[in-house]
Design an enzyme around this catalytic site. Structure first.
Site, PDB file in Angstrom:
ATOM      1  N   CYS A  85       0.816  -1.214   0.000  1.00 34.49           N
ATOM      2  CA  CYS A  85       0.000   0.000   0.000  1.00 34.49           C
ATOM      3  C   CYS A  85       0.848   1.260   0.000  1.00 34.49           C
ATOM      4  O   CYS A  85       0.693   2.134  -0.841  1.00 34.49           O
ATOM      5  CB  CYS A  85      -0.948   0.002   1.186  1.00 34.49           C
ATOM      6  SG  CYS A  85      -2.204  -1.271   1.017  1.00 34.49           S
ATOM      7  N   HIS A  86       1.741   1.352   0.977  1.00 31.80           N
ATOM      8  CA  HIS A  86       2.522   2.583   1.075  1.00 31.80           C
ATOM      9  C   HIS A  86       4.009   2.302   1.259  1.00 31.80           C
ATOM     10  O   HIS A  86       4.758   3.159   1.720  1.00 31.80           O
ATOM     11  CB  HIS A  86       1.991   3.456   2.207  1.00 31.80           C
ATOM     12  CG  HIS A  86       0.526   3.753   2.059  1.00 31.80           C
ATOM     13  ND1 HIS A  86      -0.429   3.018   2.698  1.00 31.80           N
ATOM     14  CD2 HIS A  86      -0.122   4.650   1.301  1.00 31.80           C
ATOM     15  CE1 HIS A  86      -1.630   3.463   2.354  1.00 31.80           C
ATOM     16  NE2 HIS A  86      -1.485   4.452   1.505  1.00 31.80           N
TER      17      HIS A  86
END
Lengths: 169, 420
Positions: free
Chosen positions: A133-134
């Site tokens: 995701c990040h």
């Protein structure tokens, strides 16, 4: 107003407001608390997992309280890699000895401590996990090494019921 | 309110109006004096009202078929698409309607930014607008969760986890929001409840927004105060009604294009996979209208500060009437502000583009520069510009530059009075 001497009536007003506030709070609390986990959710607090078929270097993922739990049987290389890390290199310093009581078995919530995604196995710069995701990288002990996540992946309360069974929760 | 006293012509009308002055209200709304120079950027208020009503009507009908349960939600949406009469149409209007709503609201907001509509005496209109915008984002986010696809589930997980950044109580708040230890059925049912409630809150705020607007009256492209009613105004009906109606038709063509020709282009294919708590999709992105804020969130390497930056980016708008120190409303008469305005527009578009890209390398660098510039615009450029900028003289009335004998002389005089 301020130079007026308080009267019995002022006391009555203040006392009435105070009782009113307590009454409103008492009514609001059940309406707020009903959103917290209910009895049926809490009843699913523990789960038992058979780990006899897990080979070294493999990870199984089980669902506990709606969240994935990674159970990894680590190889000797991974254990020594996790144990040789210096504490000052860690963003959230935790000894591998404290995270994995039995060094072969690493049990932790498969939930990235940034915003809750499920990190991917055997990925990232530290041979552990990588969150798509990040971009958080975790090492072979599930400790955060690089990226926005603030903490290591959480180790839940668990115990070996017998040699082949882990009870989580 | 218009000054003339309205008297209904019929006897029944008079009897009714004496008891409930609805006819007086209707008369106020139709006769409401509007600046005669309003351009098409001013038609988006009407378009937004249309969007809100569309979402409420399609939402109500979808709710007759949707089932808010983790085991059935995904299937019930497919049931709407395949089995329910015109279900596909109603759902596509509702889903694309959210995007159209945001498209219109962004134009509406940037119209205000260009023409200084947020300035005194319209601060309350502006702040109510910001609250409506926040509620729109909440409603859109929760609505996106309801189909219970992969993007629904993981979007809900990521966004609710933002609250875990709050020190001490964060984890408790997240558990409370979820009603469990992860996003699950209790989360879905409460999101459905709130998704149903919020549009009606917005409707109430829209009434306040319009009420507050009708006190000072509309701003206009020249940005000056005008006498109402006067040579500078026209009655709302039929002039603005027709103009708004025409703009609405044009808007509906765009809307219909999306609904009928590319209903899924603004969505994400992963949301046609049912929610799976064990697997996170490789690339999570929010809907396009949240991308600039998502880019700001990701540009900050610290979890708490990232959340703070993202929320500040929205809330800073509420302080805009006091951050912009210039007395001149319209950018038409502010040559420097006009340039900074377009840089801001570009900055927000860049942030939106970066928000859809992976957070790494050059993208991350651009996101950081664009985020810094966003805050620089509001916190430094706008306050300083009000004192430094040499503005162009503002006309005394809307008609003056066109009908006045020697507008330049009048403008020069006006300039003197402004410089005092």
């Amino acid at each position: 107003m301020s130079d007026k001497k308080p009267e019995r009536r002022d006391f009555l007003f203040t006392a009435s407001y105070a009782v009113g506030v307590v009454g409103v709070a008492a009514v609001v609390w059940p309406l707020v608390d009903q959103m917290n986990p209910d009895a049926s959710v809490k009843a699913l607090a523990s789960t038992e997992v058979d780990v006899s078929s897990v080979q070294p270097g493999n990870t199984i993922t089980v669902l506990w309280r709606g969240k994935p739990v990674f159970i990894r049987r680590r190889t000797q290389d991974e254990i020594s890699e996790a144990r040789s890390v210096k504490m000052e290199d860690l963003k959230h310093p935790e000894k591998d000895e404290d995270r994995a009581k039995d060094p072969q078995w690493l049990v932790m919530l498969g939930v990235c401590t940034h915003l809750g995604c499920v990190p991917l196995n055997d990925k990232g710069d530290y041979d552990g996990w990588f969150c798509p995701c990040h971009g958080s990288h975790y090492d072979t002990s599930g400790r955060i090494r690089k990226g926005p996540a603030p903490l290591n992946m959480e180790v839940p309360k668990y115990e070996f019921v017998n040699a082949n069974t882990i009870k989580i929760g | 309110m218009s000054d003339h006293e309205y008297v209904p012509s019929s006897k029944f009308g008079k009897w009714f109006n004496d008891r409930l002055p609805l006819l007086t209200l209707a008369s106020h709304l139709t006769d409401y004096p509007t600046p005669k120079n309003l351009n098409y950027w001013w038609t988006f208020g009407g378009i937004l009202t249309f969007c809100l009503i569309t979402q409420i009507v399609t939402g109500l009908t979808l709710a007759m078929h949707y089932i808010a349960h983790a085991d059935m939600a995904f299937e019930s949406v497919e049931h709407i698409m395949r089995d329910v009469n015109y279900g596909w149409l109603i759902r596509y209007i509702h889903a694309n309607g959210a995007s159209m709503f945001f498209l219109a609201v962004y134009i509406h907001i940037f119209r205000s930014l260009f023409y200084g509509s947020y300035k005194s005496p319209r601060e309350i209109i502006w702040i109510i607008g910001i609250i409506i915008y926040l509620l729109m984002m909440a409603a859109a986010f929760m609505g996106y969760v309801l189909p219970w696809g992969q993007m629904s589930f993981w979007g809900a997980t990521v966004i609710t986890n933002l609250f875990s950044a709050i020190p001490l109580v964060g984890e408790g708040i997240v558990t409370w929001l979820w009603g469990g230890y992860s996003v699950d059925n209790p989360t879905l049912t409460r999101f459905f409840t709130l998704h149903y409630l919020i549009p009606f809150l917005i409707l109430g705020l829209v009434v306040l927004h319009i009420w507050a607007l009708h006190v000072p009256g509309n701003n206009n492209p020249v940005g000056i105060d005008i006498k109402k009613p006067s040579k500078d105004t026209v009655p709302f009906h039929p002039y603005i009604v027709i103009k708004d109606g025409f703009a609405l038709l044009m808007f509906m063509i765009v809307f219909a294009f999306f609904v009928f020709y590319s209903p899924n282009i603004l969505g994400h294919a992963d949301n046609y996979i049912e929610a799976n708590p064990m697997v996170t999709p490789a690339h999570i992105v929010p809907e396009w209208y949240l991308l600039p804020f998502y880019a700001i969130l990701r540009s900050v390497p610290d979890k708490l500060l990232g959340v703070v930056a993202m929320l500040s980016a929205i809330l800073i708008l509420a302080a805009l009437p006091w951050l912009d120190t210039s007395k001149i409303r319209s950018a038409v008469f502010r040559p420097l502000y006009k340039q900074f305005y377009w840089i801001l527009v570009a900055d927000v578009l860049i942030l939106g583009y970066i928000g859809a890209m992976p957070a790494e390398g050059l993208y991350l660098l651009i996101a950081r520069v664009a985020t810094a510039y966003y805050f620089l615009h509001f916190l430094v450029i706008l306050p300083v510009l009000g004192f430094k900028e040499k503005t162009i003289p503002v006309p005394l009335s809307i008609t003056e530059p066109i009908l006045g004998g020697s507008p330049n002389l009048a403008m020069a005089k006006n300039k003197e009075s402004l410089n005092k």
